[in-house]
Structure formats: structure tokens, C-alpha cells
Design an enzyme around this catalytic site. Structure first.
Site, PDB file in Angstrom:
ATOM      1  N   ALA A 108      -8.457 -16.817   5.966  1.00  0.00           N
ATOM      2  CA  ALA A 108      -7.287 -16.953   6.808  1.00  0.00           C
ATOM      3  C   ALA A 108      -6.046 -17.228   5.818  1.00  0.00           C
ATOM      4  O   ALA A 108      -6.293 -18.220   5.265  1.00  0.00           O
ATOM      5  CB  ALA A 108      -7.424 -17.651   8.119  1.00  0.00           C
ATOM      6  N   SER A 109      -5.156 -16.289   5.898  1.00  0.00           N
ATOM      7  CA  SER A 109      -3.849 -16.766   5.168  1.00  0.00           C
ATOM      8  C   SER A 109      -2.743 -16.076   5.842  1.00  0.00           C
ATOM      9  O   SER A 109      -2.857 -15.243   6.828  1.00  0.00           O
ATOM     10  CB  SER A 109      -4.178 -16.084   3.720  1.00  0.00           C
ATOM     11  OG  SER A 109      -2.977 -16.187   2.855  1.00  0.00           O
ATOM     12  N   LEU A 110      -1.414 -16.488   5.404  1.00  0.00           N
ATOM     13  CA  LEU A 110      -0.457 -15.738   5.776  1.00  0.00           C
ATOM     14  C   LEU A 110      -0.394 -14.091   5.741  1.00  0.00           C
ATOM     15  O   LEU A 110       0.189 -13.298   6.378  1.00  0.00           O
ATOM     16  CB  LEU A 110       0.897 -16.430   5.392  1.00  0.00           C
ATOM     17  CG  LEU A 110       2.079 -15.674   5.743  1.00  0.00           C
ATOM     18  CD1 LEU A 110       2.478 -15.758   7.069  1.00  0.00           C
ATOM     19  CD2 LEU A 110       3.333 -16.465   4.655  1.00  0.00           C
ATOM     20  N   TYR A 111      -0.692 -13.896   4.259  1.00  0.00           N
ATOM     21  CA  TYR A 111      -0.758 -12.609   3.850  1.00  0.00           C
ATOM     22  C   TYR A 111      -1.484 -12.504   2.650  1.00  0.00           C
ATOM     23  O   TYR A 111      -1.956 -13.430   1.976  1.00  0.00           O
ATOM     24  CB  TYR A 111       0.676 -12.059   3.466  1.00  0.00           C
ATOM     25  CG  TYR A 111       1.524 -12.532   2.337  1.00  0.00           C
ATOM     26  CD1 TYR A 111       1.591 -11.956   1.214  1.00  0.00           C
ATOM     27  CD2 TYR A 111       1.984 -14.090   2.484  1.00  0.00           C
ATOM     28  CE1 TYR A 111       2.047 -12.625   0.179  1.00  0.00           C
ATOM     29  CE2 TYR A 111       2.444 -14.379   1.407  1.00  0.00           C
ATOM     30  CZ  TYR A 111       2.733 -13.663   0.212  1.00  0.00           C
ATOM     31  OH  TYR A 111       3.273 -14.373  -0.871  1.00  0.00           O
ATOM     32  N   THR A 168      -0.022  -7.819  -3.010  1.00  0.00           N
ATOM     33  CA  THR A 168      -0.086  -6.213  -3.517  1.00  0.00           C
ATOM     34  C   THR A 168      -0.421  -6.178  -4.941  1.00  0.00           C
ATOM     35  O   THR A 168      -0.387  -5.120  -5.395  1.00  0.00           O
ATOM     36  CB  THR A 168       0.871  -5.344  -2.856  1.00  0.00           C
ATOM     37  OG1 THR A 168       2.289  -5.845  -3.493  1.00  0.00           O
ATOM     38  CG2 THR A 168       0.859  -5.566  -1.509  1.00  0.00           C
ATOM     39  N   HIS A 204      -0.006 -19.004  10.193  1.00  0.00           N
ATOM     40  CA  HIS A 204       0.355 -19.573   9.116  1.00  0.00           C
ATOM     41  C   HIS A 204      -0.940 -20.468   8.305  1.00  0.00           C
ATOM     42  O   HIS A 204      -1.074 -21.212   7.250  1.00  0.00           O
ATOM     43  CB  HIS A 204       1.380 -20.731   9.278  1.00  0.00           C
ATOM     44  CG  HIS A 204       1.910 -21.027   7.893  1.00  0.00           C
ATOM     45  ND1 HIS A 204       2.207 -22.352   7.254  1.00  0.00           N
ATOM     46  CD2 HIS A 204       2.744 -20.520   6.875  1.00  0.00           C
ATOM     47  CE1 HIS A 204       2.741 -22.384   6.456  1.00  0.00           C
ATOM     48  NE2 HIS A 204       3.068 -21.346   6.165  1.00  0.00           N
ATOM     49  N   LYS A 262      -4.204 -21.552   6.366  1.00  0.00           N
ATOM     50  CA  LYS A 262      -4.843 -21.041   5.124  1.00  0.00           C
ATOM     51  C   LYS A 262      -6.128 -21.812   5.103  1.00  0.00           C
ATOM     52  O   LYS A 262      -6.321 -22.874   4.565  1.00  0.00           O
ATOM     53  CB  LYS A 262      -4.128 -21.411   3.823  1.00  0.00           C
ATOM     54  CG  LYS A 262      -2.581 -20.646   4.171  1.00  0.00           C
ATOM     55  CD  LYS A 262      -1.436 -21.422   4.813  1.00  0.00           C
ATOM     56  CE  LYS A 262      -0.365 -20.614   4.727  1.00  0.00           C
ATOM     57  NZ  LYS A 262       0.489 -20.854   3.655  1.00  0.00           N
ATOM     58  N   ASP A 308     -20.079 -18.675   2.841  1.00  0.00           N
ATOM     59  CA  ASP A 308     -21.203 -19.133   3.384  1.00  0.00           C
ATOM     60  C   ASP A 308     -20.980 -20.664   3.819  1.00  0.00           C
ATOM     61  O   ASP A 308     -20.370 -20.705   4.941  1.00  0.00           O
ATOM     62  CB  ASP A 308     -22.406 -19.330   2.217  1.00  0.00           C
ATOM     63  CG  ASP A 308     -22.826 -17.718   1.593  1.00  0.00           C
ATOM     64  OD1 ASP A 308     -22.648 -16.814   2.505  1.00  0.00           O
ATOM     65  OD2 ASP A 308     -23.331 -17.539   0.625  1.00  0.00           O
TER      66      ASP A 308
END
EC number: 2.7.8.5
Length: 566
Positions: free
Chosen positions: A130-133, A136, A226, A228, A233
Site C-alpha cells: 500500500a502506497s500513495l503511488y 515511473t 496515504h 504505506k 509473506d
């Protein structure tokens, strides 16, 4: 009119149930409920008095942002016995007892990045991020390649593939630009459709005409995903860092690894799944759609959507809390003779036992759009109850404390050392357009707070320090709590919140409170704090006389109106 009359019964019921649980044990604490509420009421009143003295043109602020809600006083008090004084937190969230040997504090972006790659490659059952984005660049692409390689190995294994990958990002930030987080992940969905899930959270507050009018980038000010957390596992990394090259190279943050912690990994997997269920699902053709039967975040009924989201997240928190309470009662707190942990261990094979915990992990969730305010409640209680001669080291990359936090810092007895970003290491320094003025806005907010500290003659007790490091930016957030007379911290908060209005009211946030009795782990946390503060200088009146701290008049005028958005 009917929509206005509709309430959020699930949220209200959840809050009422939480208050009933707390009321049952509150009077047993060192500080009575009436005294605690009275003390908090006095501080909030002082805050209201200060706000009332501000210039009348600030009355325009409600036109741009919703009014600041009245914060419910944190219903807790601390017990007197060492690290165990924080066990009151388990009345709100699950408590996970682990061995301190399973905790490792990381210190650098490069170490964080290398650990991510190693953990992805070693994963057998699950990867949850899980992260903001997701950025690239080349480094981010290498992470995607690691995921692809690990998924391919799983696919080639005998039988059905066991590995599942779940990624949660923010919709608006992850969709910014032609090449974005979505385009980076679509190839994984196309190649491994049964193993990969990409969820894009869209705040329910960005809807209707507002959604049509606010341009890209600016729409991110309304609310974000927001959180993180990165788990592989049974190994969990908690951080404030995003999945972007800056966070892998020269943007300083905080990171902690919890090894071999299946219960904690299960909790955060379920939390990410719950948020994912109420998020838009990325498709193989780069379109998005909601899960069947789910209310849409910006096209559907807002109240209904928030009720469902509240219910899903609170189910995760409450079910985990119930499981941990049963485990706690069974293994450590049974009053029956012969039922202690040691006696239970006697019948088990040597080497199969876990050591008795000396460290406790408490996940703190803040999702005000869904009516969930656990992190705010715990943080306010920690600030309220910090004793005289205790020391709190608090750090944030974006110094924009809520009024409630400022009032508590200025009105309580503990010593505070607050670390914040100097303008040159602010993430917005040098940005184009209006965003380029954001560091100056933070300078203005910092100066106002420092002036209030001086006005109250609190300079010795409340000290500001600015992080400065050539070629780096600063993004670390959290706090370390040192009890009176102790040279080592027994508690730290680490995760995504910045202690500002956005973190409390707009965004989805999660952090953990780590409480430990182990001296070696306390030393790790102390060294982490020292390493960050070594790169800082103490703020004084002369700090704001420097040419680099000049704030233009228009920034001073606009900042009070927009500070709730950054």
C-alpha cells in the site's frame, strides 16, 4: 433534504460501542475521566480563544474548506508501570506481542529499496503493498520486474500458483500524467490476471462539480490514500516512504521491519483488502470499475459509501482485536493454575516455541472520511498524559500541526524536540507554479508557532529543529517517547501520518505504536532518532531573519485559507 437527515448509523454505532468499552475501564486509571476531560476542555478552550483573536478576514476560510470538527477528548489514562503503562491502547486496537529480536530499524533509502527487492524475490504466499503511488523511473521498473519474476516462478511451480499480489494506491496520484502508476502495473494484470489485484482508492469527498472543475494535481488536495505498508509473506515493513525513486535514493524517511510476524501481516493484509474492496479496480485495458454490488465512491451515495467503508475497516480492527484478546487470555493472563505460558510450553517440542514477548505492536488507523479516528485519539492521549520531565521527539516533513496538537504541546508538561524540514529540504522546494510557494507557507506556519512558544516563554521546554542536508529532501514522520529519567525511548510511532490537518481529517492513514521493554531495541530506536536530529539546527529568532526565510505578503494572506489542504 432526505439525504441531509440521513445519518451514518454504522459509524455512530461503532463510535458508541467504542466509547462504552472505554468507559468501563477509564476510572481505574491514574487520571480520572472527569479530570482528563476537564484538562482537555481547558486546552481546547485556550485554543479557541487564540483563534478568536485572529483577524476577521479569516471568516472566509469556511468557504474553501469544511469547518474543523470538535475533537472528542481522548478517553484514556496511563498506568504507572514502565512500558506496560501503554496497555490501555489495546482497548482500542489489537495488541500484537512479539520478540524484540523480530524488529529491525532501517536507516537509509538505499537500505529500504534493497530490502524491498529481496523480500519480493523471496515471497511465496503473498505480496501486499500500500502506497500513495508507484513512480515511473528505472528503479520503480526494477521493482515491477522483481514482481514479474516472482510471479513467473510461482506460475511454473507444480499445482496451482500460491503467490498473490495485492497493490493499493491512490487513484488521483496514481493516474497523474500519461505515464503513471497504472500504466506501470497494467502489464502485470495482463500477464497474471488471477494472481494480481491493483486497487485505486478514490476519496468520496471529490465528486460532482468539484471533481469536474479541479485540475490534475490540485485534485489530490481533497483527500488521498496515504497508507504505506509493504508486506511479504509474514514480514512487514512500516514506513512513511512511497514507491518512488526519490524515496530509494535521497529522500530521508523512517522504516521498520517486523520479521516473522504472521498475526501482524494478517492484520495489514485484511486492512488493505478492506480498503481495496471499496476502491476502484484497475483492469487489463487501463480502465477502472468497482466490484460488483459495491457503492461507487464519487457517483454513488456518499453516506452509504462511507458507512460500508467504515463497516469493512472496523470489522478488520475488531475481529483482530478479539482474536488477540483470546490469545492474550489463553497464553499470558490466565488466572488458572498450570495455564501459564511456561506450563503450556512444557508439552511442546523444543525449538517450536516462540519467546515471551517483550515488544508490543499497536496498529493505529485514521480514516476521518469514514468516521474512524483511532490514531488521533491515541496521539492526543499520549501528548496529554506525557509526564513532567518526559521527552517527546516529534518529527514531520510537513510542519502543519492541527490546533488540538499545538494546544496540547503548548499546554502539557513534557519536553518537546520537534524536527521539521528546512525550506531547502522540503519536498516542494523548487517546484513550478503555485506549488513552489508551499515551502514559504510552511516557514510562515513554523514562524507563527515559534512566536507562540516565545510568547508563552516555553523556549526551553518546546524546541524546534530544522533538518538540513545538502542534496537531500526530508520526509520522516513519527515520534519517540522517553519516560522521565530514561535515556532511551520505550515507545515510538511510525507510519504515514504527518500530525497535520490532512492526516487527521482528509486522508487514509496508518501507523503503529511500538512499545518495548528490550534495551537493545530501545537503543536501535534511540540511534535512529539521534541520526535524524544530528542533521538539524536549533530554530531561534535569527532563523527567520535570514533572506531565505522571507515570506511574501500574498503567501501570508493565503496560507490560513489553504493550510488545511497541504
Amino acid at each position: 433534504m432526505a439525504a441531509r437527515k440521513r445519518k451514518a448509523p454504522a459509524m455512530a454505532a461503532g463510535g458508541a460501542a467504542l466509547w462504552r468499552r472505554l468507559s468501563a475501564w477509564l476510572p481505574r486509571g491514574r487520571l480520572g475521566l472527569a479530570a482528563l476531560l476537564g484538562r482537555l476542555s481547558d486546552r481546547l478552550s485556550r485554543g479557541r480563544d487564540r483563534r478568536a483573536r485572529r483577524s476577521s478576514w479569516l471568516l472566509l476560510a469556511p468557504l474553501l474548506s469544511p469547518p474543523v470538527p470538535v475533537v472528542t477528548a481522548p478517553p484514556c489514562s496511563l498506568c504507572p508501570e514502565g512500558a506496560h503503562r501503554f496497555q490501555w491502547i489495546r482497548n482500542l486496537v489489537p495488541e500484537f506481542g512479539i520478540s524484540s529480536s523480530h524488529v529491525k530499524v532501517l536507516s537509509s533509502p538505499a537500505e529500504f529499496y534493497e530490502l524491498l527487492k529481496v523480500q519480493i524475490k523471496a515471497a511465496k504466499q503473498r505480496v501486499v503493498m500500500a502506497s500513495l503511488y508507484l513512480g515511473t523511473g528505472i528503479l520503480e521498473q526494477e521493482l515491477v520486474y522483481c514482481l514479474e519474476e516472482t510471479l513467473e516462478k510461482s506460475l511454473q511451480a507444480k499445482g496451482s500458483p500460491d503467490l498473490r499480489v495485492s497493490i493499493l494506491l491512490d487513484y488521483t496520484r496514481g493516474s497523474r500524467g500519461r505515464k503513471n502508476s497504472r500504466t506501470m502495473l497494467v502489464p502485470l494484470l495482463q500477464r497474471f490476471p488471477e494472481q494480481v489485484r491493483v486497487s485505486l482508492f478514490h476519496t468520496p469527498n471529490l465528486r460532482g462539480l468539484l471533481r469536474l472543475l479541479i485540475p490534475e494535481r490540485f485534485n489530490e488536495t481533497i483527500g488521498l490514500q496515504h497508507i504505506k505498508v509493504y508486506l511479504f509473506d509474514d514480514n512487514v515493513i512500516l514506513s512513511g516512504a512511497n514507491l518512488s525513486d526519490l524515496y530509494f535514493t535521497n529522500r530521508q524517511d523512517r522504516y521498520v521491519l517486523l520479521r516473522d510476524s504472521p498475526e501482524i501481516a494478517d492484520f495489514f493484509t485484511e486492512l488493505v483488502d478492506a480498503i481495496g474492496d471499496v476502491s476502484l479496480q484497475l483492469q487489463q485495458d487501463d480502465t477502472v470499475q468497482m466490484m460488483e454490488g459495491m457503492v461507487h465512491p464519487y457517483q454513488g451515495d456518499k453516506v452509504a459509501y462511507c458507512e460500508i467503508a467504515n463497516r469493512r475497516v472496523m470489522e478488520v480492527i475488531n475481529s483482530a482485536r478479539t482474536r488477540q484478546e483470546r490469545l492474550h487470555a489463553k497464553t499470558f493472563h490466565s488466572s488458572q493454575p498450570g495455564s501459564s505460558l511456561l506450563s503450556q510450553q512444557g508439552s511442546q517440542a523444543p525449538g517450536s516455541l516462540k519467546p515471551e514477548p517483550d515488544t508490543w505492536i499497536y496498529p493505529l488507523i485514521q480514516m476521518k472520511p469514514f468516521g474512524i479516528q483511532i490514531d488521533e485519539m491515541v496521539t492526543e492521549t499520549l501528548l496529554t498524559e506525557a509526564e513532567r520531565d518526559a521527552r517527546i521527539y516529534l518529527t514531520t516533513g510537513y510542519f502543519n500541526l492541527t490546533q488540538a496538537y499545538m494546544d496540547l504541546i503548548l499546554g502539557t508538561r513534557a519536553e518537546y524536540r520537534i524536527l521539521l524540514a528546512s525550506p531547502e529540504v522540503n519536498g516542494f522546494f523548487g517546484a513550478k507554479g503555485v506549488a513552489g510557494a508551499i515551502p514559504a507557507a510552511y516557514v510562515y506556519i513554523e514562524h507563527q508557532f515559534y512566536s507562540e512558544v516565545c510568547c508563552l516563554q516555553q523556549q526551553e521546554r518546546v524546541q524546534l529543529q530544522e533538518y538540513s542536508r545538502a542534496g537531500w529532501t526530508f520526509h520522516a514522520k513519527g515520534l519517540w517517547l522517553y519516560l522521565a529519567g530514561s535515556d532511551l525511548p520505550c515507545l515510538t510511532l511510525i507510519g504515514s501520518p504527518n500530525f497535520g490537518y490532512r492526516s487527521v481529517h482528509r486522508d487514509l492513514e496508518a501507523q503503529v505504536a511500538i512499545v518495548t521493554e528490550n534495551k537493545a531495541l530501545q537503543q536501535q530506536l534511540h540511534q535512529e532518532q539521534e541520526q535524524l536530529y544530528l542533521c538539524s539546527g536549533v530554530v531561534s529568532t535569527s532563523t527567520f531573519e535570514q533572506p531565505s526565510r522571507y515570506v511574501k505578503l500574498w503567501v501570508k494572506l493565503v496560507t490560513p485559507l489553504i493550510k488545511n489542504f497541504f
